[in-house]
Design a protein around this motif. Sequence first.
Motif, PDB file in Angstrom:
ATOM      1  N   ASP A 118       0.873  -1.171   0.000  1.00 43.33           N
ATOM      2  CA  ASP A 118       0.000   0.000   0.000  1.00 43.33           C
ATOM      3  C   ASP A 118       0.907   1.218   0.000  1.00 43.33           C
ATOM      4  O   ASP A 118       1.533   1.533   1.007  1.00 43.33           O
ATOM      5  N   ASP A 119       1.009   1.851  -1.141  1.00 43.99           N
ATOM      6  CA  ASP A 119       1.933   2.979  -1.266  1.00 43.99           C
ATOM      7  C   ASP A 119       1.238   4.322  -1.091  1.00 43.99           C
ATOM      8  O   ASP A 119       1.800   5.368  -1.392  1.00 43.99           O
ATOM      9  N   GLY A 120       0.012   4.282  -0.597  1.00 44.37           N
ATOM     10  CA  GLY A 120      -0.653   5.540  -0.264  1.00 44.37           C
ATOM     11  C   GLY A 120      -1.245   6.275  -1.448  1.00 44.37           C
ATOM     12  O   GLY A 120      -1.623   7.430  -1.327  1.00 44.37           O
ATOM     13  N   ASN A 121      -1.318   5.604  -2.591  1.00 41.51           N
ATOM     14  CA  ASN A 121      -1.960   6.248  -3.738  1.00 41.51           C
ATOM     15  C   ASN A 121      -2.698   5.195  -4.548  1.00 41.51           C
ATOM     16  O   ASN A 121      -2.630   3.999  -4.247  1.00 41.51           O
ATOM     17  N   ASP A 122      -3.425   5.653  -5.573  1.00 39.28           N
ATOM     18  CA  ASP A 122      -4.118   4.709  -6.440  1.00 39.28           C
ATOM     19  C   ASP A 122      -3.516   4.718  -7.849  1.00 39.28           C
ATOM     20  O   ASP A 122      -4.188   4.416  -8.833  1.00 39.28           O
ATOM     21  N   ASP A 123      -2.258   5.106  -7.923  1.00 46.18           N
ATOM     22  CA  ASP A 123      -1.558   5.105  -9.210  1.00 46.18           C
ATOM     23  C   ASP A 123      -1.073   3.690  -9.527  1.00 46.18           C
ATOM     24  O   ASP A 123      -0.688   2.936  -8.622  1.00 46.18           O
ATOM     25  N   ASN A 124      -1.056   3.381 -10.811  1.00 47.37           N
ATOM     26  CA  ASN A 124      -0.511   2.109 -11.272  1.00 47.37           C
ATOM     27  C   ASN A 124       0.872   2.310 -11.874  1.00 47.37           C
ATOM     28  O   ASN A 124       1.254   3.428 -12.213  1.00 47.37           O
ATOM     29  N   GLY A 125       1.603   1.210 -11.984  1.00 49.73           N
ATOM     30  CA  GLY A 125       2.911   1.268 -12.625  1.00 49.73           C
ATOM     31  C   GLY A 125       4.017   1.788 -11.740  1.00 49.73           C
ATOM     32  O   GLY A 125       5.134   2.044 -12.200  1.00 49.73           O
ATOM     33  N   ASP A 126       3.740   1.944 -10.460  1.00 47.07           N
ATOM     34  CA  ASP A 126       4.745   2.454  -9.532  1.00 47.07           C
ATOM     35  C   ASP A 126       5.160   1.419  -8.500  1.00 47.07           C
ATOM     36  O   ASP A 126       5.719   1.739  -7.467  1.00 47.07           O
ATOM     37  N   GLY A 127       4.865   0.154  -8.810  1.00 54.12           N
ATOM     38  CA  GLY A 127       5.264  -0.919  -7.901  1.00 54.12           C
ATOM     39  C   GLY A 127       4.115  -1.450  -7.081  1.00 54.12           C
ATOM     40  O   GLY A 127       4.171  -2.565  -6.574  1.00 54.12           O
ATOM     41  N   CYS A 128       3.065  -0.642  -6.927  1.00 55.21           N
ATOM     42  CA  CYS A 128       1.907  -1.045  -6.122  1.00 55.21           C
ATOM     43  C   CYS A 128       0.657  -0.454  -6.777  1.00 55.21           C
ATOM     44  O   CYS A 128       0.515   0.766  -6.861  1.00 55.21           O
ATOM     45  N   ASP A 129      -0.216  -1.302  -7.247  1.00 54.43           N
ATOM     46  CA  ASP A 129      -1.315  -0.806  -8.086  1.00 54.43           C
ATOM     47  C   ASP A 129      -2.524  -0.360  -7.262  1.00 54.43           C
ATOM     48  O   ASP A 129      -2.507  -0.380  -6.027  1.00 54.43           O
ATOM     49  N   GLU A 130      -3.567   0.028  -7.954  1.00 55.49           N
ATOM     50  CA  GLU A 130      -4.745   0.592  -7.299  1.00 55.49           C
ATOM     51  C   GLU A 130      -5.510  -0.435  -6.478  1.00 55.49           C
ATOM     52  O   GLU A 130      -6.380  -0.075  -5.687  1.00 55.49           O
TER      53      GLU A 130
HETATM   54 CA   LIG Z   1       0.639   2.979  -6.560  1.00 48.91          CA
END
Ligand SMILES: [Ca+2]
Length: 304
Positions: A118-130
């Motif tokens: 859980d990287d604190g966002n709902d962005d994809n492609g940054d290692g942790c998806d939505e």
């Molecule tokens: Ca993310």
Amino acid sequence: MLRILLPLLLCGCFRPTGLKNDDTGASSSGEVGSVGTSMPTTSSPTSSSSTSGESSLEITSNPTSSGPDSTSSSSSSSSSSSGTSGGSSSSSSPGTSSTGSVPAICGNGIQEEGEACDDGNDDNGDGCDEACQRDALFIFVTSSIYPPNFQNTQTADALCTLYAEQTTLLPQTEYVAWMSGVDSPVDRMGPNPALPYILPDHTPVAANLPDLIDAMLLAPINQDETGKVHTPEAASCMNAMDLAWTATTATGMISAVNCDLWVSNLSRDQGLVGRIHEVNGSWSALCNQNCALKARLYCVEKTP
Ligand SMILES: [Ca+2]
Ligand SMILES: [Ca+2]
Ligand SMILES: [Ca+2]
């Protein structure tokens, strides 16, 4: 010869932004530098130690702190309640508390049950998806250069993991040095048929493991753990800051040119290096470097 004091890393005396890395060639400055105080990390790289005189790497085990988290607090509350009440089942039963009734919220920055991350966002492609599942693994080059006498690949792997622990850009997982000893880094990384490898700024390097080992990268691995992009210092094999110890071909095969299995830092021995600015096979296998010199390490996130 400068000694590389990994204990500095472990005691928290290591701040990536404070590392000097702008010196050239075989010069003996530019290694792990700064001094701080606290080591916030909890995961512990494998313990190992080297004894040979100079440039010894000591990676000592960092005691995993079993946090006094919700488990201990809930157990203490239940025990206190059971201690005071004389047996009313509703108040004192220790089994009523909670476990897992609160649904996980993806994107709140807290890894909860059912979430791989859980990287604190709902962005994809940054290692942790939505959906809070891993959608990429990270790859980077160390900000510092090292003599090649790591003693073994496990020590180098632990060093990579330590680097990742010093930055919020990277998941706090296990990392492997792209370096062959008796085994290839591919063996230690674990299979990865699906997840792309990305740089700390999320630039894709390869679509998956097979794509990583086809001697053609989508982008050079010239970004260190802080996200700093390094530019070429010199042509070809001339400058340590451009190079990383590998003893590995760009197809993931073991090379025997490995500074005597990473125990030698003598000029009579050689180690295969790659160049961090290259996207062809030279990224992993460019030339043989004198083992009295220094170079970086490539670090690859291990498949979870
Ligand atoms: Ca993310
Ligand atoms: Ca969450
Ligand atoms: Ca490729």
